[in-house]
Enzyme design. Structure first.
Site, PDB file in Angstrom:
ATOM      1  CG  HIS A 123     -24.172-108.826  -6.958  1.00  0.00           C
ATOM      2  ND1 HIS A 123     -24.020-108.976  -8.838  1.00  0.00           N
ATOM      3  CD2 HIS A 123     -23.993-110.102  -6.862  1.00  0.00           C
ATOM      4  CE1 HIS A 123     -23.826-110.383  -8.407  1.00  0.00           C
ATOM      5  NE2 HIS A 123     -23.473-111.177  -6.989  1.00  0.00           N
TER       6      HIS A 123
ATOM      7  CG  ASP B   7     -20.038-110.815  -9.252  1.00  0.00           C
ATOM      8  OD1 ASP B   7     -18.619-109.751  -9.344  1.00  0.00           O
ATOM      9  OD2 ASP B   7     -20.445-111.033  -9.737  1.00  0.00           O
TER      10      ASP B   7
ATOM     11  CB  CYS C 245     -26.529-112.958  -8.561  1.00  0.00           C
ATOM     12  SG  CYS C 245     -25.231-113.588  -7.309  1.00  0.00           S
TER      13      CYS C 245
ATOM     14  NE  ARG D 142     -19.223-108.218 -11.808  1.00  0.00           N
ATOM     15  CZ  ARG D 142     -20.870-109.375 -12.676  1.00  0.00           C
ATOM     16  NH1 ARG D 142     -20.533-108.278 -13.702  1.00  0.00           N
ATOM     17  NH2 ARG D 142     -20.952-110.329 -11.944  1.00  0.00           N
TER      18      ARG D 142
ATOM     19  CB  CYS E 126     -22.591-112.396  -3.946  1.00  0.00           C
ATOM     20  SG  CYS E 126     -21.984-114.162  -5.532  1.00  0.00           S
TER      21      CYS E 126
HETATM   22 ZN   LIG Z   1     -23.344-113.062  -7.017  1.00  0.00          ZN
END
Ligand SMILES: [Zn+2]
Length: 194
Positions: A81, A27, A84, A29, A25
């Site tokens: 994750h 993202d 999400c 993090r 992803c």
């Molecule tokens: Zn995500």
């Protein structure tokens, strides 16, 4: 880096032979190297919102082609994750406008395929976490549907496919699905002239 290892940049500049393709992803993090404790040079990476493998996405399919046919990776990992935002957004009725709606619709389709199970989960976060797992499973299947993967399976018995979900709260990776090279899928998707 040079203070620690004088040859660091020199060795990296001359070689890229990763054994793994990571599809994760976007993202901020969930950076692939930090999560897996690997160094630059070890993992070939593609990231998009909610780690999707869409069969008309030239970007992901190009990365897959290069990783499988040129880098000859032995493993492809799809890592979602928990928590999400893309997954959560897809479960709402919010109009995110054309491009995001197009993207998120792929996740809505995964929800619809598993509506029976998902609708029984009352707690929203738990339901989204389960959808995250089911989404990873579906994306692994999407990989297996490609002629790129099927050809490599037939000719070189690689790469193995791994579906994981990473926990933002505890840093633990949960394996969801493993598909070894050569696994048979619904015959409708299997090519016989590879
Ligand atoms: Zn995500």
């Amino acid at each position: 880096m040079i203070a620690e290892n004088p040859g660091y940049f020199n060795s990296l500049a001359h070689l890229q032979a990763p054994e793994f393709l990571w599809i994760g992803c976007s993202d901020s993090r969930v950076p692939a190297n930090e999560i897996t404790g690997t160094q630059p040079g070890e993992i070939f990476v593609h990231r998009n919102v909610a780690n999707l493998v869409i069969n008309t996405d030239v970007n992901v399919l190009s990365v897959l082609d290069y990783a499988v046919n040129h880098l000859k990776v032995k493993h492809v990992i799809i890592c979602g994750h928990y928590g999400c935002g893309g997954i959560k957004a897809a479960t709402t009725n919010t109009d995110f406008k054309p491009v995001l709606n197009m993207w998120l619709r792929n996740i809505k389709d995964v929800y619809r395929l598993h509506r029976e199970e998902l609708d029984t989960i009352k707690e929203e976060e738990t339901r989204c976490d389960r959808l995250t797992e089911l989404n990873v499973k579906e994306q692994i299947l999407n990989l297996a549907k490609t002629s790129t993967i099927q050809r490599a399976w037939k000719k070189e018995q690689r790469p193995h496919l791994h579906g994981w979900v990473y926990g933002l709260k505890d840093g633990i990776i949960k394996p969801i699905v493993e598909m070894n090279a050569g696994t048979h899928i619904d015959p409708l998707y299997e090519y016989d002239d590879l």
